[in-house]
Design a protein around this motif. Sequence first.
Motif, mmCIF file in Angstrom:
data_model
loop_
_atom_site.group_PDB
_atom_site.id
_atom_site.type_symbol
_atom_site.label_atom_id
_atom_site.label_comp_id
_atom_site.label_asym_id
_atom_site.label_seq_id
_atom_site.Cartn_x
_atom_site.Cartn_y
_atom_site.Cartn_z
ATOM 1 N N ARG A 6 4.848 -58.919 -27.770
ATOM 2 C CA ARG A 6 5.051 -60.165 -28.519
ATOM 3 C C ARG A 6 4.051 -60.294 -29.669
ATOM 4 O O ARG A 6 4.381 -60.868 -30.718
ATOM 5 C CB ARG A 6 4.977 -61.355 -27.560
ATOM 6 C CG ARG A 6 6.191 -61.385 -26.636
ATOM 7 C CD ARG A 6 6.066 -62.338 -25.470
ATOM 8 N NE ARG A 6 7.117 -62.030 -24.485
ATOM 9 C CZ ARG A 6 7.181 -62.558 -23.270
ATOM 10 N NH1 ARG A 6 6.262 -63.440 -22.871
ATOM 11 N NH2 ARG A 6 8.152 -62.209 -22.439
ATOM 12 N N LEU A 54 5.592 -58.204 -32.362
ATOM 13 C CA LEU A 54 6.697 -58.901 -33.029
ATOM 14 C C LEU A 54 6.162 -59.861 -34.093
ATOM 15 O O LEU A 54 6.690 -59.933 -35.209
ATOM 16 C CB LEU A 54 7.522 -59.681 -32.009
ATOM 17 C CG LEU A 54 8.549 -58.915 -31.182
ATOM 18 C CD1 LEU A 54 9.217 -59.864 -30.195
ATOM 19 C CD2 LEU A 54 9.600 -58.263 -32.069
ATOM 20 N N ALA A 55 5.110 -60.612 -33.726
ATOM 21 C CA ALA A 55 4.512 -61.550 -34.685
ATOM 22 C C ALA A 55 3.970 -60.803 -35.895
ATOM 23 O O ALA A 55 4.125 -61.250 -37.040
ATOM 24 C CB ALA A 55 3.414 -62.358 -34.007
ATOM 25 N N ARG A 85 4.953 -57.856 -37.054
ATOM 26 C CA ARG A 85 6.051 -57.308 -37.862
ATOM 27 C C ARG A 85 6.664 -58.381 -38.760
ATOM 28 O O ARG A 85 7.023 -58.117 -39.905
ATOM 29 C CB ARG A 85 7.111 -56.707 -36.936
ATOM 30 C CG ARG A 85 6.670 -55.407 -36.279
ATOM 31 C CD ARG A 85 7.649 -54.978 -35.192
ATOM 32 N NE ARG A 85 9.007 -54.803 -35.718
ATOM 33 C CZ ARG A 85 10.090 -54.642 -34.965
ATOM 34 N NH1 ARG A 85 9.968 -54.652 -33.632
ATOM 35 N NH2 ARG A 85 11.274 -54.473 -35.520
ATOM 36 N N ALA A 86 6.762 -59.608 -38.243
ATOM 37 C CA ALA A 86 7.362 -60.685 -39.029
ATOM 38 C C ALA A 86 6.401 -61.250 -40.061
ATOM 39 O O ALA A 86 6.759 -61.421 -41.230
ATOM 40 C CB ALA A 86 7.834 -61.798 -38.092
ATOM 41 N N TYR A 128 10.278 -63.880 -34.015
ATOM 42 C CA TYR A 128 9.065 -63.392 -33.370
ATOM 43 C C TYR A 128 8.465 -64.398 -32.396
ATOM 44 O O TYR A 128 7.445 -64.116 -31.760
ATOM 45 C CB TYR A 128 8.017 -63.045 -34.430
ATOM 46 C CG TYR A 128 7.541 -64.224 -35.250
ATOM 47 C CD1 TYR A 128 6.432 -64.975 -34.846
ATOM 48 C CD2 TYR A 128 8.208 -64.612 -36.401
ATOM 49 C CE1 TYR A 128 5.996 -66.059 -35.586
ATOM 50 C CE2 TYR A 128 7.780 -65.695 -37.150
ATOM 51 C CZ TYR A 128 6.671 -66.418 -36.738
ATOM 52 O OH TYR A 128 6.252 -67.498 -37.465
#
Length: 483
Positions: free
Chosen positions: A362, A365-366, A368-369, A378
């Motif tokens: 997670r 994900l943050a 990458r965004a 994310y």
Amino acid sequence: MRSRVFMIALLMGLAGAYVPCARADVKLPAMFSDGMVLQRQKESTDGVPVWGTAEPGEKVLVTLDANGTETGGMGKPDENGKWSVSLPLPKPGGPYKMTIKGKNEIILKDVYVGDVWICSGQSNMEMGLGGCADAAKHKEASKNPKIRLFTVPHKISAEPVKEVNSKWVECGPETVGGFSGVAYFFGRDLQKALDVPIGLIHTSWGGTVAEAWTPKSALEADPKLKGLIPAEFKIDDNKPNANQGTVLYNGMIAPLIPYGIKGAIWYQGESNAGRAEQYETLFPTMIKSWRKDWNQGDFPFFFVQLAPFMKIEKDPTDTPWARLREAQRLTLKLDKTGMAVITDVGDEKDIHPKQKEPVGARLALAARAIAYGEKIEYSGPTYDSMKVADGNAILAFKHLGGGLVAKGDALTGFTIAGEDKVFYNAEAMIQGDTIVVSSSMVAKPVAVRFGWANYPVVNLWNKEGLPASPFRTDDWPAEAKKK
């Protein structure tokens, strides 16, 4: 007697001749070693800082050979022997070779250009991959020459230090077992998604408070935090006490600056859980101070919200861990920040839950965004607003993704209160992009809380598979009232 005097004079002369020779050697911090990752720049004309010491006045040439394409920079030591070069870098990749040449020559091999991340916090960040769930499987699959690991040794100091005793190593079964599990999973997922080399600098210490990781200047500048600096530092290597303001920043962050980085990840808060209101000021102050001292702009900073822990309570409660989670959520007001919510991986009896793969995933994900601009969801649902109609509280959310989801027959974890500020367990239903909350005990709702407990039992997600953050709609101070 004469021969003795002559011998002493000769030895003194030799010693005198030796010292300047030693000072003449070009030296580098441990951050610059074989196997390192250098932070790629936004533009090819930008440079990454490379620094060290040499004889004052000596010219130091730094070059990077990227398989035949060479870049370089020249540094000149000041009166204290310090020099710095802003080195232009080639495109991400490697292995490359770096040469630092003055009166002596240093050659660093197996150098990569990619993205470098600071990974810091307390014990849940420090927990090695070997202690995580399915450790053997993950270790076996960990070999990746495009992921490099650097671990900062524990050190407390009353003043900022300039060096660490460590080195870069390649990620693999032999090196990753004692390395931060959260950092590894974060780096693994990033490297796979971006296909560039990733450098992970792990600097954490279990049981530590956030003020220990904050520079003295930042604590002194805020009246709410000034009292966190001890009148007298207690520095004892045999009995280290890291819970003093600024001592870990001095010993474990300061020596990393100004090494080029992409951003930072952070897992901490358990040791500040009794001081949530103060943490609302302290944590953002720490983030802003790191950004200021690195002088690389507002670099991305991602953190982990506290995992569920302690006894599950059936009735509404108002707890220190719930309030600390809120302080973490409020830190999202800072630009380029993101939070990993992990309400699904707690452990009633263990403050160190072993499921660290979702945590790193997670955070990645943050990153990458927010850090890389990918158009992906994310975050799980986050509270946005509330309105009251016909005895119901109607909640709206951000980060809906593909829509709200209840993992189970009915939503859990919602409580509701009227003007008397007494909370009752509530019924909650998803209606489109909103959630309707009610209770027969509260005719006129004023406030709703979700997951407001040491161990929240909650099941609100979005369709992207990300859990909702605990929240409250009120701003009431802590109280002793119960149902």
